[in-house]
Design an enzyme around this catalytic site. Structure first.
Site, PDB file in Angstrom:
ATOM      1  N   SER A 133      15.140   2.578  -5.643  1.00  0.00           N
ATOM      2  CA  SER A 133      13.936   2.562  -4.814  1.00  0.00           C
ATOM      3  C   SER A 133      12.696   2.854  -5.646  1.00  0.00           C
ATOM      4  O   SER A 133      12.746   3.615  -6.612  1.00  0.00           O
ATOM      5  CB  SER A 133      14.041   3.613  -3.707  1.00  0.00           C
ATOM      6  N   LYS A 188      21.078   3.971   0.076  1.00  0.00           N
ATOM      7  CA  LYS A 188      19.809   3.245  -0.088  1.00  0.00           C
ATOM      8  C   LYS A 188      19.422   2.534   1.219  1.00  0.00           C
ATOM      9  O   LYS A 188      18.237   2.475   1.580  1.00  0.00           O
ATOM     10  CB  LYS A 188      19.907   2.230  -1.238  1.00  0.00           C
ATOM     11  N   HIS A 191      17.983   5.101   3.381  1.00  0.00           N
ATOM     12  CA  HIS A 191      16.640   5.382   2.841  1.00  0.00           C
ATOM     13  C   HIS A 191      15.647   4.399   3.465  1.00  0.00           C
ATOM     14  O   HIS A 191      14.561   4.771   3.928  1.00  0.00           O
ATOM     15  CB  HIS A 191      16.665   5.227   1.312  1.00  0.00           C
ATOM     16  N   ASN A 192      16.025   3.129   3.495  1.00  0.00           N
ATOM     17  CA  ASN A 192      15.112   2.118   4.031  1.00  0.00           C
ATOM     18  C   ASN A 192      14.908   2.270   5.535  1.00  0.00           C
ATOM     19  O   ASN A 192      13.816   2.035   6.042  1.00  0.00           O
ATOM     20  CB  ASN A 192      15.613   0.712   3.695  1.00  0.00           C
ATOM     21  N   GLU A 195      12.497   4.889   5.845  1.00  0.00           N
ATOM     22  CA  GLU A 195      11.226   4.280   5.394  1.00  0.00           C
ATOM     23  C   GLU A 195      10.562   3.470   6.518  1.00  0.00           C
ATOM     24  O   GLU A 195       9.358   3.598   6.759  1.00  0.00           O
ATOM     25  CB  GLU A 195      11.537   3.384   4.184  1.00  0.00           C
TER      26      GLU A 195
HETATM   27  C1  6PG Z   1      12.233   0.591  -1.974  1.00  0.00           C
HETATM   28  C2  6PG Z   1      11.968  -0.340  -0.832  1.00  0.00           C
HETATM   29  C3  6PG Z   1      12.369  -1.701  -1.226  1.00  0.00           C
HETATM   30  C4  6PG Z   1      11.701  -2.745  -0.417  1.00  0.00           C
HETATM   31  C5  6PG Z   1      12.487  -3.314   0.654  1.00  0.00           C
HETATM   32  C6  6PG Z   1      11.909  -3.190   2.035  1.00  0.00           C
HETATM   33  O1  6PG Z   1      12.903   1.578  -1.719  1.00  0.00           O
HETATM   34  O2  6PG Z   1      11.764   0.326  -3.068  1.00  0.00           O
HETATM   35  O3  6PG Z   1      12.681   0.038   0.301  1.00  0.00           O
HETATM   36  O4  6PG Z   1      13.737  -1.775  -1.293  1.00  0.00           O
HETATM   37  O5  6PG Z   1      10.417  -2.507  -0.075  1.00  0.00           O
HETATM   38  O6  6PG Z   1      12.589  -4.619   0.211  1.00  0.00           O
HETATM   39  O7  6PG Z   1      11.800  -4.408   2.555  1.00  0.00           O
HETATM   40  P1  6PG Z   1      11.343  -4.913   3.937  1.00  0.00           P
HETATM   41  O8  6PG Z   1      10.239  -4.062   4.450  1.00  0.00           O
HETATM   42  O9  6PG Z   1      10.868  -6.277   3.561  1.00  0.00           O
HETATM   43  O10 6PG Z   1      12.550  -4.947   4.787  1.00  0.00           O
END
Ligand code: 6PG
Length: 463
Positions: A133, A188, A191-192, A195
């Site tokens: 990430s 991960k 994590h997203n 996010e």
């Molecule tokens: C990171 C991000 C990275 C990326 C994803 C999110 O941790 O560096 O999460 O993996 O930004 O591609 O993508 P989307 O918002 O396009 O789903």
């Protein structure tokens, strides 16, 4: 010709930045990119930009690339998640020897990683599914790295991964072996998911404020939050985004309100739904993006729906307290999901260590994450902390005022609402689920448990 200590496949944005990071850390590196019409320039451009660099060799033939690596070979794949990973692995298997190591650095689904592990293990090849990430800048200057799979393989590649990783507050690398199987890619993915909800929360605060405040004013408020216990990378970039101008116009005001996604947010929600976990915030954040994507339909419907909107001023401290509240709930939900899958799969994931790896380099780094490190040493769920429960209880009044405000202003705030509804549910000793059970039994003889009997004893009534 001396052999390279590390190999990297795929010189797209992330691959290129990681390659430069590896070289900056003085590891000799072989890079490969396929020689297709659209991609051939990636290798030539990279080699041109690095012609003064004697640590790197470039290849467009897979066989030559593999033979340029010292044994056991360590190869990092930076190709698009999905079928491209399988096709590169299939190509590599022909040339690799027993004990060579493949590291997938993309956002792969953890179940795909588990299938790939089973496949390459038949050839004696070791595999790591490695969450990375930090976006382009992180990859270049130091990402947060979450490797999972073969522990033996990790021991072999850790000098490289730990050198290129971001460093935490005590200068330890933000890279740590997460667990066996698909554990690294799984972490991960979550994590997203976290996010997505963190991003949507900031967007909802912006939405509430933009009724009465300019971009500069909102940016100033976010900036002051970012100097407090609320500080985070995402808040910091939002301060800059709100101030960015193109000519005399704010760029943000020119960006179409249709959010895209690459799928990991929906994976995190699917994993949660499939495992009986209520990560309501990341799921609502995914839905918020999907609703936003229906731009034309929204515009058409909005023209037909006329209603009274009551926009008052809202105290900044109400938004701030609500934001703080919702972030805690989001982190509770995300880490609880990690813990659940770790227990189910026997991965033995150390939540405190995950929080530590997420304190730098990654997109969700924040001062809250720093505070979670000691907390998860003592407990496995944020809501096991009396202090956290008190903090959330104290914020309840602000959150209610915030929600009252968004209802009157007809301002969508799905993820804050979701946080509050989850909180109300998880803190309710009694829910109306007794009625659900009665209905299920009525129409389907699905049975129910009784309050005047032992748990696990099931009854059916002829209604
Ligand atoms: C990171 C991000 C990275 C990326 C994803 C999110 O941790 O560096 O999460 O993996 O930004 O591609 O993508 P989307 O918002 O396009 O789903």
């Amino acid at each position: 010709m001396s052999k390279s200590s590390f190999g990297l496949i795929g010189l797209g944005v992330m691959g290129k930045s990681l390659a430069l990071n590896i070289l900056r850390n003085n590891f000799s590196l072989s890079v490969y990119n396929r020689n297709t019409d659209q991609e051939a320039h990636l290798l030539t451009d990279f080699m041109k930009e690095n012609e003064h660099q004697d640590l790197v060799i470039g290849f467009s033939e897979l066989k030559d690339f593999v033979h340029s690596l010292e044994s056991p070979r360590k190869i990092l794949l930076m190709v698009s998640a999905g079928p491209a990973v399988d096709s590169v692995i299939d190509g590599l298997i022909t040339y690799l020897d027993k004990d060579d190591i493949i590291i997938d650095g993309g956002n792969s689904h953890y179940l795909d990683t588990e299938k790939r592990i089973a496949k390459v293990e038949e050839h004696g090849i070791q595999y790591l599914g490695c969450g990375i990430s930090g976006g382009e800048e992180g990859a270049l200057k130091g990402p947060s790295i979450m490797p999972g799979g073969s522990k033996k393989a990790y021991q072999n590649v850790s000098p490289v991964l730990e050198s290129i990783a971001a460093k935490d507050a005590s200068e330890k690398p933000c890279c740590s072996f997460v667990g066996p199987g698909g554990a690294g890619n799984f972490v991960k993915t979550i994590h997203n998911g976290i996010e997505y909800a963190e991003m949507q929360l900031i967007a909802e605060c912006y939405e509430v404020m933009r009724h009465t405040k300019s971009n500069e004013e909102i940016s100033d408020i976010f900036e002051s939050w970012n100097k407090s216990d609320l500080s985070s990378y995402l808040l910091g970039i939002t301060v800059q985004i709100l101030r960015k101008k193109e000519g005399d116009q704010y760029l943000l005001d020119l960006i179409l309100d249709r959010a895209a996604n690459k799928g990991t947010g929906s994976w995190s929600s699917q994993i949660s739904l499939g495992n009986g976990m209520a990560t309501t915030m990341m799921t609502d954040a995914v839905f918020a993006r999907y609703i936003s994507a229906q731009k034309d339909r929204r515009v058409a419907i909005s023209r037909q729906v006329k209603r009274d909107v009551n926009i008052q001023d809202i105290e900044e401290s109400i938004i701030e307290d609500t934001y703080r509240f919702a972030r805690i709930v989001n982190h509770q939900q995300g880490f609880a999901l990690i813990n659940e899958l770790s227990n189910k799969n026997g991965w033995d994931i150390d939540l405190s260590e995950i929080a530590r790896v997420w304190t730098n380099g990654c997109i969700i780094r924040s001062s809250l994450m720093e505070r979670l490190i000691p907390l998860f040493r003592e407990q496995q769920d944020l809501f096991d902390s009396k202090h956290t429960l008190e903090q959330l209880t104290q914020a309840e009044e602000a959150v209610s005022l915030y929600l009252k405000y968004v209802i009157e202003a007809k301002s969508p705030s799905p993820v804050v609402s979701s946080a509050y509804q989850y909180w109300l549910g998880i803190t309710a000793g009694n829910l109306p689920a007794n009625l659900l059970q009665a209905q299920r039994d009525f129409f389907g003889a699905h049975t129910y448990e009784r309050t005047d009997s032992k748990r696990g004893v099931f009854f059916h009534t002829n209604w």
